[in-house]
Scaffold this active site. Sequence first.
Site, PDB file in Angstrom:
ATOM      1  N   GLU A 110      47.589  59.720  80.319  1.00 51.39           N
ATOM      2  CA  GLU A 110      47.463  59.018  81.596  1.00 51.39           C
ATOM      3  C   GLU A 110      46.312  58.012  81.497  1.00 51.39           C
ATOM      4  OE1 GLU A 110      47.995  57.277  84.802  1.00 51.39           O
ATOM      5  OE2 GLU A 110      49.413  58.886  84.320  1.00 51.39           O
ATOM      6  N   SER A 142      56.132  66.233  86.223  1.00 49.02           N
ATOM      7  CA  SER A 142      56.521  66.688  84.887  1.00 49.02           C
ATOM      8  C   SER A 142      55.454  67.556  84.211  1.00 49.02           C
ATOM      9  CB  SER A 142      56.852  65.487  83.998  1.00 49.02           C
ATOM     10  OG  SER A 142      57.867  64.700  84.579  1.00 49.02           O
ATOM     11  N   ASP A 189      58.207  57.947  80.504  1.00 49.10           N
ATOM     12  CA  ASP A 189      58.571  57.541  81.869  1.00 49.10           C
ATOM     13  C   ASP A 189      57.503  56.652  82.504  1.00 49.10           C
ATOM     14  OD1 ASP A 189      56.797  59.640  81.977  1.00 49.10           O
ATOM     15  OD2 ASP A 189      57.627  60.488  83.811  1.00 49.10           O
ATOM     16  N   HIS A 242      53.388  59.499  80.376  1.00 48.09           N
ATOM     17  CA  HIS A 242      52.827  58.918  81.603  1.00 48.09           C
ATOM     18  C   HIS A 242      52.752  60.034  82.648  1.00 48.09           C
ATOM     19  CE1 HIS A 242      54.284  55.467  79.315  1.00 48.09           C
ATOM     20  NE2 HIS A 242      53.408  54.736  79.985  1.00 48.09           N
ATOM     21  N   HIS A 268      63.768  65.564  86.287  1.00 51.36           N
ATOM     22  CA  HIS A 268      63.309  66.934  86.086  1.00 51.36           C
ATOM     23  C   HIS A 268      64.453  67.908  85.852  1.00 51.36           C
ATOM     24  CE1 HIS A 268      59.459  65.554  88.278  1.00 51.36           C
ATOM     25  NE2 HIS A 268      59.377  65.357  86.983  1.00 51.36           N
TER      26      HIS A 268
END
Length: 288
Positions: free
Chosen positions: A121, A103, A170, A42, A19
């Site tokens: 997702e 995120s 990620d 993700h 981050h």
Amino acid sequence: MFSYRHAFHAGSHADILKHLILIHLVEYLQEKPGALTIVDTHAGAGIYSLIDGFATVSKEADEGIYRLAKFAKTNSLSPGIANYLKCIRAENTEDEITIYPGSPFILARLLRPQDRLKLFELHPKEIDILRHNISELKQAKQIDIYAEDSFARLKGLVPPPSRRGLVLIDPSYEDKQDYRYLETAMEEALHRFATGCYAIWYPTLSRRESAALPDRMKKIATAHKRSWLHTELRVENAPKERRLQASGMFIINPPWTLEKQLAESLPILIKALGQDSGTGFVLKSFEA
């Protein structure tokens, strides 16, 4: 594979590295007025409680964000770390950190009116929580949520109409196929959108695929004549991998300011988060 829930790792040292870099990338790209499209491949649930649920099982925040916040009370910080902590504290009361934004929330808070955020997702429970959490934000109309395979969809999203984009990749890498999917997705994305900024997070493990990932990404970036930056943060060097001790980020087409920011921030993160003499960091770059 749906055993992975990011809430177990919310506020960990890996989140801090990811981050810290992500915020810098967004703010640099927003220095130009043109619309920015951001893709988070993700997304997870978007935001997490650190005082109940999965986070209290792993307690990774104890050695991550809580340790950094305590360090910040009595030590000087780099501008990058100070800015990162400001973003985290924006979701909390002034004196206590009980919520950690993932995120999606960090990115959503940074959106300008002209920007778009696309979240992916696949976890059947996480996607419903993500949709609910995002719906509570004033930026919700600027955010698209997909219950789809981001690796397969990425090539169809680039280049964005403004030809200005940032992609965060990620996955959990619990499925070893993620390493292969990542390579294919990057080849396809760079073929279609060579000038995009791509930020790839990965766990630093003894697993062969993990150890080979940076070199594989360097090979892909070089083949497309793209600049890159590679960094890793190791906070512990215990003989056995009882928990994640290090993680890395590989950025293709990094802003020229990122290496300087990390050169200032990484030594401070080692002081704040390092747990033994085996800690350290990697910082390498290549200008195409």
